[in-house]
Design a protein around this motif. Sequence first.
Motif, short mmCIF file in Angstrom:
data_model
loop_
_atom_site.label_atom_id
_atom_site.label_comp_id
_atom_site.label_asym_id
_atom_site.label_seq_id
_atom_site.Cartn_x
_atom_site.Cartn_y
_atom_site.Cartn_z
N HIS B 83 0.81 -1.21 0.00
CA HIS B 83 0.00 0.00 0.00
C HIS B 83 0.85 1.27 0.00
O HIS B 83 0.43 2.29 -0.50
N PHE B 85 3.12 2.25 -1.63
CA PHE B 85 3.49 2.86 -2.91
C PHE B 85 2.51 3.95 -3.30
O PHE B 85 2.82 4.81 -4.10
N ILE B 86 1.34 3.90 -2.75
CA ILE B 86 0.31 4.84 -3.16
C ILE B 86 -0.19 5.69 -1.99
O ILE B 86 -0.28 6.90 -2.07
N PHE B 87 -0.51 5.03 -0.88
CA PHE B 87 -1.13 5.77 0.21
C PHE B 87 -0.10 6.46 1.08
O PHE B 87 1.00 5.94 1.28
#
Lengths: 240, 240
Positions: B83, B85-87
């Motif tokens: 996660h 990588f995005i959040f």
Amino acid sequence: MSNPLTQKLASLANFSPDDADALDRLCRNTFDIRAGRDLIRVGDRSEQVFLLLDGWACRYKDLPDGKRQILAYLIPGDLCDPHIFIFEEMDHSIRALGDARVAAIPKQVILDLTDRYPALARGFWWSALVDEAISREWLVNVAQRDSYTRMAHLFCEMWLRMCQVDLARDGTFDLPVTQEQLGDTLGITPIHVNRVLQRMRAEGLISTNRRQLTIHDVDALQDAAEFDPRYLHLDARTPA
Amino acid sequence: MSNPLTQKLASLANFSPDDADALDRLCRNTFDIRAGRDLIRVGDRSEQVFLLLDGWACRYKDLPDGKRQILAYLIPGDLCDPHIFIFEEMDHSIRALGDARVAAIPKQVILDLTDRYPALARGFWWSALVDEAISREWLVNVAQRDSYTRMAHLFCEMWLRMCQVDLARDGTFDLPVTQEQLGDTLGITPIHVNRVLQRMRAEGLISTNRRQLTIHDVDALQDAAEFDPRYLHLDARTPA
DNA sequence: CGAGATGTTGAGCTGACTCAACGGGAGTGG
DNA sequence: CCACTCCCGTTGAGTCAGCTCAACATCTCG
């Protein structure tokens, strides 16, 4: 910007007009689906991805004993089946709830597009992770909360998601879902769904009218639901 | 090939010795975690991804009223937190169940690696989608099945997953989980967990011993669980 | 305007919960 | 090596949220 996907992804940073254009161009090949029709069935192998433009759909699984579980609601701007990039076959089905309109986008177009527009690739990834986060929260909801809280929680979530694509006004939004389907979503019988809804109406929290839901007091409902919107990872520009 | 992640991804096609080497090299920077310690907590921002090499961990969420839901079990070969990588922030926590060993891999290393080895990128994506599929099945499990079936289903799943990384022998595998944690996984009270376990033991389906589970009759348990392994998307080389 | 689908109501039942107590094993400190 | 303690598992008894079954009402749409 008439495109609900653009709308949704625009809440991410670094999203240029170019990216938005590319997205808008996807939505050429659209068609309509009648309520209750399956878009995709378990076991299907598809060469295209469906983007929901209008109306609602749901992911669901049928069990051998006739029970059914709704796994997710899809609203305008949602991609139906990013799974096909990896899996041979769908492991669940997708059905239109109300009448709906979708765009069919060939796999390859998405792949090319994400190569060319990194912000889009990132947007899709973000969106997939949000779907996953929602799925986790549904698990919490069904496993830990009583039926009243559970339903309140679902309504809060759908309200926020509908707001995000600008489809809610004054706490009112389409909810093209029968009480039976609500039951299949929350893991309770339709009869009990009915009783819970009546209680919510009696308490003045909500009212329902021709497949529309009105939330009269969002704060009160969020309290009743133990609702914490962080799992939706809505960024910046969101209401309340 | 001592690496459980390599083992897991090897069940995919198109996986060259080169890819495997690249993976093995990830596992330099390892360290141990004591049972019950959090690897990552809600709200954390991390610059590295943890790969579980040995032992079990779980994703979980704490609720305001003190309840807890376990969202997933992580076993050797699982990535803990793609996660990030995005959040910005984790929306749940991750905790070691038994004593565990993890490799810490900087974000950037993963990104470089997936650029260089497309089969790896595909492998990670596949793995993320399987995790999602498992999460969906857990929702079905908790929402639709009674406590006995539910627990049987969980045991079947964990047996297959442990087989996949070669950590099960003759129906026996580590299950470093208390009855309370089983309850937090399945949405039932620890007392009821105890009663269900006793029934399964009495029926000769399973036995438990020092945090190990033995399934005596896998077929019978799968029947009792309405278990259909397709959602795990195990490919080719899998047992039974 | 008829019929199937959806929503509503009542009454009794039950799977799982709560509360409360006790047993046993594993680690700890003396 | 033993006593203590804490965590975990086990057992019993009463309770309740949500289920089942069975009607009936209403709505939607062909």
